[in-house]
Design a protein around this motif. Sequence first.
Motif, short mmCIF file in Angstrom:
data_model
loop_
_atom_site.label_atom_id
_atom_site.label_comp_id
_atom_site.label_asym_id
_atom_site.label_seq_id
_atom_site.Cartn_x
_atom_site.Cartn_y
_atom_site.Cartn_z
N LEU A 14 0.94 -1.29 0.11
CA LEU A 14 0.00 0.06 0.03
C LEU A 14 0.81 1.27 0.09
O LEU A 14 1.61 1.40 1.04
CB LEU A 14 -0.94 0.17 1.35
CG LEU A 14 -1.80 1.21 1.28
CD1 LEU A 14 -2.89 1.32 0.24
CD2 LEU A 14 -2.51 1.22 2.56
N LEU A 25 -2.80 0.37 -4.23
CA LEU A 25 -2.36 -0.54 -3.76
C LEU A 25 -1.37 -1.56 -4.96
O LEU A 25 -2.20 -1.59 -6.07
CB LEU A 25 -3.60 -1.76 -3.61
CG LEU A 25 -2.97 -2.97 -2.95
CD1 LEU A 25 -2.80 -2.60 -1.30
CD2 LEU A 25 -4.16 -3.82 -2.74
N ARG A 36 -8.43 0.56 -1.58
CA ARG A 36 -9.36 -0.25 -0.78
C ARG A 36 -9.41 -1.55 -1.31
O ARG A 36 -10.22 -2.34 -0.75
CB ARG A 36 -10.53 0.53 -0.80
CG ARG A 36 -10.52 1.73 0.10
CD ARG A 36 -11.82 2.50 0.05
NE ARG A 36 -12.05 3.74 0.66
CZ ARG A 36 -12.88 4.34 1.18
NH1 ARG A 36 -14.55 3.96 0.75
NH2 ARG A 36 -12.71 5.35 1.79
N ALA A 37 -8.79 -2.02 -2.41
CA ALA A 37 -8.90 -3.53 -2.83
C ALA A 37 -8.09 -4.39 -1.85
O ALA A 37 -7.33 -3.77 -0.86
CB ALA A 37 -8.02 -3.57 -4.28
N ARG A 38 -8.64 -5.49 -1.68
CA ARG A 38 -8.22 -6.43 -0.68
C ARG A 38 -7.72 -7.72 -1.21
O ARG A 38 -8.46 -8.53 -1.75
CB ARG A 38 -9.52 -6.78 0.22
CG ARG A 38 -9.80 -5.56 1.23
CD ARG A 38 -8.63 -5.29 2.11
NE ARG A 38 -8.80 -4.19 3.08
CZ ARG A 38 -8.48 -2.98 2.84
NH1 ARG A 38 -7.86 -2.65 1.69
NH2 ARG A 38 -8.81 -1.68 3.48
N LEU A 39 -6.37 -7.96 -1.14
CA LEU A 39 -5.95 -9.23 -1.81
C LEU A 39 -4.87 -9.84 -0.77
O LEU A 39 -4.10 -8.98 0.05
CB LEU A 39 -5.11 -8.87 -3.07
CG LEU A 39 -6.21 -8.40 -4.35
CD1 LEU A 39 -5.22 -7.86 -5.52
CD2 LEU A 39 -7.16 -9.52 -4.81
N ASP A 40 -4.54 -10.91 -0.64
CA ASP A 40 -3.70 -11.76 0.26
C ASP A 40 -2.53 -12.46 -0.51
O ASP A 40 -2.85 -12.92 -1.75
CB ASP A 40 -4.67 -12.66 1.08
CG ASP A 40 -5.50 -12.10 2.03
OD1 ASP A 40 -5.25 -11.03 2.41
OD2 ASP A 40 -6.78 -12.62 2.11
N GLN A 64 -5.33 -14.71 -8.48
CA GLN A 64 -6.46 -13.83 -8.69
C GLN A 64 -6.64 -13.59 -10.06
O GLN A 64 -5.75 -13.54 -10.88
CB GLN A 64 -6.08 -12.40 -8.02
CG GLN A 64 -6.99 -11.17 -8.13
CD GLN A 64 -8.33 -11.52 -7.81
OE1 GLN A 64 -8.69 -11.97 -6.51
NE2 GLN A 64 -9.49 -11.48 -8.67
#
Length: 359
Positions: free
Chosen positions: A306, A311, A329-333, A338
């Motif tokens: 971030l 991101l 605000r994207a959410r990735l792990d 993906q």
Amino acid sequence: MSALEIQNVRKTYGAVETLKGIDISLESGEFLVLLGSSGCGKSTLLNIIAGLAEASGGDVRIGGRSVLGVHPKDRDIAMVFQSYALYPNLSVHRNIGFGLEMRKVPTAEREKAVQETAKLLQIEALLDRKPSQLSGGQRQRVAIGRALVRKPQVFLFDEPLSNLDAKLRMETRTELKRLHQMLGTTIVYVTHDQIEAMTLATRIAVMRNGRIEQLGTPEEVYNCPATLYVAGFVGSPPMNVLSAVVGEDGLRLDGSGQVITMPNHLKGVAAAGRRVKIGIRPEALRLAGEFDGLLALKVDIEVVELTGPELVVTGRVGGERVTVCLPPRARLDVGMTQLFSFDEDALHLFDAETEQALR
């Protein structure tokens, strides 16, 4: 009449050819940036224009007049150096007006020119100071003022912002842009910083190994890179490049088994079996599902960073690295796979051997 014409300029040092035939025509009021990595020949070309180095071949014309063999002081140019090159024992006032003083310009005319230039650069309060009493940004403004006060046909800048810190570099870059818009001066500017090139230039000449890889507007160089080198050099983060083979069903990516549908605007540019390089800019990739009818790329995520405004995701497709720029605000792990989608116009195709763009 062109303000500056560079015609097949070459430069050799013994057996080493530094410039291999440079051709550029610059109209009055243009801001040309010579962009490239160290050793590409951009500063050598600038020095030839200035008369600080002699060309081994070709011609340089300023205002329609050949200046080969003409002394630098008689070329109607002004140069701003990377190291400021101010006289430490002279005040800011005398540093700005020194060139006019040496040309025997009358005192009243010289004073008026210095005051006008200082006001333009917003350094009127510094005129009585010595260079040692100034910050780096202020010294660079004085160096620019010394060039501006002479009102030459062409201004030459040799990486003038590289000695400044990041904040000062951005502020001074904005000032240069403002000055160019106000004065309509003709400028040739050397840098290795592609952000400077994109924000300042009306045209960019991307140089590599003594040649021009591409000459065009910032939009053309960014959106339609002519070669794989330009695609990777211009842009931050740089363009993603993936190896592939043209198949009957689309572009087959090396090492991953993925197939990307050939975009309509590229159909027919490469025969089946031809090895190519696919280019996709990081900001063109989006989380799959945001748009319909787009192409897609499956990425194994390795790093998520971030930066504040975005991101930055780094992952792999087969054995090749891919970078994606997403909203913060994207959410990735890390560790997940993906699917990212992109518009077909965002896909660029290059020949794997020649590295030339296929259009």
